[in-house]
Design an enzyme around this catalytic site. Structure first.
Site, PDB file in Angstrom:
ATOM      1  N   HIS A 280       0.841  -1.200   0.000  1.00 37.63           N
ATOM      2  CA  HIS A 280       0.000   0.000   0.000  1.00 37.63           C
ATOM      3  C   HIS A 280       0.882   1.258   0.000  1.00 37.63           C
ATOM      4  O   HIS A 280       0.654   2.186  -0.778  1.00 37.63           O
ATOM      5  CB  HIS A 280      -0.929  -0.025   1.224  1.00 37.63           C
ATOM      6  CG  HIS A 280      -1.629   1.279   1.476  1.00 37.63           C
ATOM      7  ND1 HIS A 280      -2.914   1.519   1.083  1.00 37.63           N
ATOM      8  CD2 HIS A 280      -1.202   2.414   2.076  1.00 37.63           C
ATOM      9  CE1 HIS A 280      -3.250   2.748   1.428  1.00 37.63           C
ATOM     10  NE2 HIS A 280      -2.227   3.317   2.039  1.00 37.63           N
ATOM     11  N   GLU A 281       1.912   1.247   0.841  1.00 32.86           N
ATOM     12  CA  GLU A 281       2.820   2.407   0.887  1.00 32.86           C
ATOM     13  C   GLU A 281       3.533   2.584  -0.452  1.00 32.86           C
ATOM     14  O   GLU A 281       3.714   3.701  -0.936  1.00 32.86           O
ATOM     15  CB  GLU A 281       3.848   2.238   2.009  1.00 32.86           C
ATOM     16  CG  GLU A 281       3.250   2.216   3.416  1.00 32.86           C
ATOM     17  CD  GLU A 281       2.557   3.513   3.775  1.00 32.86           C
ATOM     18  OE1 GLU A 281       3.003   4.571   3.301  1.00 32.86           O
ATOM     19  OE2 GLU A 281       1.552   3.471   4.505  1.00 32.86           O
ATOM     20  N   HIS A 284       1.576   4.436  -2.973  1.00 34.05           N
ATOM     21  CA  HIS A 284       1.643   5.906  -2.902  1.00 34.05           C
ATOM     22  C   HIS A 284       2.789   6.432  -3.771  1.00 34.05           C
ATOM     23  O   HIS A 284       2.684   7.485  -4.384  1.00 34.05           O
ATOM     24  CB  HIS A 284       1.845   6.365  -1.464  1.00 34.05           C
ATOM     25  CG  HIS A 284       0.587   6.314  -0.637  1.00 34.05           C
ATOM     26  ND1 HIS A 284      -0.577   6.912  -1.043  1.00 34.05           N
ATOM     27  CD2 HIS A 284       0.320   5.742   0.564  1.00 34.05           C
ATOM     28  CE1 HIS A 284      -1.512   6.705  -0.116  1.00 34.05           C
ATOM     29  NE2 HIS A 284      -0.990   5.994   0.866  1.00 34.05           N
ATOM     30  N   GLU A 362      -5.641   7.202  -0.985  1.00 36.54           N
ATOM     31  CA  GLU A 362      -5.668   5.971  -0.192  1.00 36.54           C
ATOM     32  C   GLU A 362      -6.318   4.826  -0.974  1.00 36.54           C
ATOM     33  O   GLU A 362      -5.819   3.701  -0.964  1.00 36.54           O
ATOM     34  CB  GLU A 362      -6.407   6.190   1.130  1.00 36.54           C
ATOM     35  CG  GLU A 362      -5.680   7.108   2.105  1.00 36.54           C
ATOM     36  CD  GLU A 362      -4.245   6.672   2.376  1.00 36.54           C
ATOM     37  OE1 GLU A 362      -4.002   5.461   2.514  1.00 36.54           O
ATOM     38  OE2 GLU A 362      -3.360   7.542   2.415  1.00 36.54           O
ATOM     39  N   ASP A 366      -4.543   1.364  -2.075  1.00 40.61           N
ATOM     40  CA  ASP A 366      -5.145   0.066  -1.753  1.00 40.61           C
ATOM     41  C   ASP A 366      -5.234  -0.802  -3.004  1.00 40.61           C
ATOM     42  O   ASP A 366      -4.887  -1.983  -2.986  1.00 40.61           O
ATOM     43  CB  ASP A 366      -6.560   0.256  -1.179  1.00 40.61           C
ATOM     44  CG  ASP A 366      -6.531   0.653   0.297  1.00 40.61           C
ATOM     45  OD1 ASP A 366      -5.450   0.588   0.909  1.00 40.61           O
ATOM     46  OD2 ASP A 366      -7.598   1.024   0.833  1.00 40.61           O
TER      47      ASP A 366
HETATM   48 ZN   LIG Z   1      -1.928   5.294   2.604  1.00 45.65          ZN
END
Ligand SMILES: [Zn+2]
Length: 419
Positions: A280-281, A284, A362, A366
Site C-alpha cells: 500500500h505504501e 503511494h 488511499e 489500496d
Molecule cells: Zn496510505
C-alpha cells in the site's frame, strides 16, 4: 468604515462561522457514533467483537469532546493574542527593552512560541496521560515525556532560530520581491530537513534497528523488487515506547529513502499482512502521490508567501488584528505571527479539499496493494489496524468529508470486496 475595521469584521465573522461549523460537525459525529454503539455493523459482525466496537465508539466520542475543549481554548488564546492585544503588548514590552531590530524580532518569535507552548501544555498533558492512558494507548513515562520536551525545545532553537533569522533578513533586505526569495529559501530548507530527518533527527527520539526477521525480510525485498523500488534499508522503530498505536511509513528521499515499521505493527500483523501494508505504501510512490503532495506544498507556500508579502505592507492587516505596527522599526516578525494566526481561520473553509484528495490517494494505494499482494491480507491487516487503533467503523459521513484523511474502514473494505 476603515480598512482595519473591515478586516477585523471579516476575521471575526470567519472565526465565528468556523466555530459554528466545527461545533455542528462534532455534535453530528458524537451523535452518530453513539447511535451505532450497541451493534457491530453487519459487514463486520464476524470479524469484530462488540466490546472492541464499543471501545472504538467510546474512544472516538472522548477524542471528539476533547477536541471541542481544545477548540474553545484555542479560540480564547487566538482572541487574546489578536483583538484583545496580547501580541501588541508582548511586542511593546520587547521594543521598550531591546529597541527595534533583528534581535527584538527573534525574541518576539521565540517568546510567542514559548508562551503558546506553555499555554497548550495542559491539553498536551491531558491528551497523553489521561485520554490515551484511559484507553490503554499511552506507553509514555513522565521521564520520557520530559526528555522528549527538552530535546524538541533544543532542536527547535537550533533549527528554528537560524531559519527565522534568514527569513527576517530577507524580508528586510531583499526588496519588494523579498517573498520570492524567502519562498526559495524556505523550500530549500524544507528539502534539506527531509533529507536529514531520517538519519539525524528521528534517531534522537527513537531507536531504529535493521529488520532482522529473515522470512519477512525476504518477502519484503521480493515485493520491492517486483515493484521496481529501491530503498536503502528496512528498519524497525521502537514506537511502543510511546504509544500502542501501530504504523509503517516511508521517509526521506534520494539516498536517504527508507522503510520504517513500528515494532507495534510487526507484533500485530502476520508476514503476509505486513507485506500488504508495505505494498500500500509503495502504491503511494507508484501513483506519484508523494511527488504530487510536494508539488502542492511548493505551490501553496508560494501563494502563502505572496499573500504575506502583500499583507505585510498594509497597516490595516496589523491594526485590524489588534496590533499597532512599529513606526521606526521593522514589522516583519509581527507580520509572520499575525499571518500564522489568521490563515487557519480563513483556511478552515477549504479544509475538505485536501482531505478529499488524500482519501482518493488511499483508495488508489489500496488498489495497487491488491494487485501486487493478496487482497485478503490487506483487508485483514486494515481491519486489525483499525481495531487496534480503536478507529470507529461508524463515523458520521459529513464529519468524514471534512476531516478524514483516510477513508473509514467500511468504505475501504467494501471497495476491496467489490474490486
Ligand atoms: Zn496510505
Amino acid at each position: 468604515m476603515s480598512a482595519a475595521l473591515l478586516f477585523t469584521f471579516a476575521f471575526a465573522l470567519a472565526l465565528a462561522a468556523g466555530l459554528v461549523v466545527k461545533l455542528w460537525l462534532a455534535t453530528r459525529q458524537v451523535r452518530h457514533v453513539a447511535r451505532h454503539r450497541d451493534a457491530v455493523p453487519a459487514a463486520f459482525a464476524q470479524a469484530i467483537a462488540l466490546a472492541a466496537h464499543q471501545k472504538a465508539a467510546d474512544y472516538t466520542v472522548a477524542k471528539t469532546r476533547f477536541g471541542l475543549l481544545e477548540m474553545a481554548w484555542g479560540t480564547a488564546l487566538l482572541l487574546g493574542w489578536t483583538l484583545l492585544g496580547g501580541l501588541d503588548l508582548l511586542n511593546k514590552l520587547l521594543m521598550n527593552w531591546m529597541g527595534g531590530g533583528m534581535l527584538q524580532q527573534l525574541a518576539l518569535l521565540s517568546a510567542f512560541a514559548l508562551i503558546s507552548g506553555l499555554l497548550d501544555l495542559p491539553f498536551t498533558l491531558w491528551q497523553t496521560f489521561r485520554l490515551e492512558e484511559r484507553f490503554g494507548f499511552n506507553k509514555m513515562t513522565w521521564r520520557l515525556w520530559l526528555l522528549d520536551g527538552a530535546k524538541s525545545l533544543l532542536l527547535g532553537a537550533l533549527i528554528g532560530l537560524p531559519i527565522a533569522a534568514l527569513m527576517l533578513w530577507l524580508m528586510g533586505a531583499a526588496g519588494n520581491l523579498w517573498w520570492l526569495w524567502a519562498w526559495g529559501a524556505w523550500m530549500a530548507f524544507n528539502l534539506l530537513l527531509m533529507l536529514v530527518y531520517p538519519t539525524f533527527i528521528a534517531p534522537l527520539f527513537n531507536k531504529f534497528q535493521p529488520l532482522d526477521d529473515a522470512t519477512l525480510k525476504a518477502r519484503v525485498n521480493a515485493l520491492m523488487k517486483r515493484c521496481g523500488f529501491a530503498a536503502k534499508g528496512l528498519f524497525v522503530m521502537d514506537g511502543s515506547k510511546r504509544s500502542a498505536h501501530a504504523n509503517a511509513y516511508f521517509t526521506g528521499f534520494g539516498a536517504s529513502k527508507r522503510v520504517v515499521f513500528y515494532d507495534t505493527l510487526l507484533r500485530q500483523l502476520s508476514a503476509g499482512e505486513v507485506e500488504a501494508v508495505l505494498a500500500h505504501e509503495l502504491g503511494h510512490f507508484k501513483h506519484r502521490h508523494v511527488v504530487k503532495r510536494m508539488a502542492a506544498m511548493f505551490a501553496l507556500s508560494l501563494a502563502g508567501f505572496a499573500l504575506l508579502g502583500w499583507l505585510s505592507v498594509h497597516s490595516w492587516f496589523y491594526v485590524g488584528l489588534g496590533v499597532q505596527p512599529n513606526m521606526a522599526a521593522p514589522n516583519d516578525a509581527l507580520a509572520i505571527l499575525l499571518f500564522m494566526l489568521a490563515v487557519p481561520v480563513f483556511g478552515f473553509f477549504v479544509a475538505p479539499l485536501p482531505v478529499r484528495i488524500s482519501r482518493k490517494h488511499e483508495f488508489e494505494a489500496d488498489a495497487y496493494a491488491i494487485a501486487q499482494t493478496s487482497g485478503a491480507d490487506l483487508s485483514a491487516a486494515l481491519l486489525k489496524l483499525y481495531q487496534d487503533n480503536a478507529s470507529t467503523l461508524t463515523p458520521d459521513p459529513v464529519f468524514v468529508k471534512f476531516y478524514y484523511s483516510h477513508p473509514p474502514a467500511s468504505e475501504r473494505l467494501a471497495r476491496m470486496v467489490a474490486g
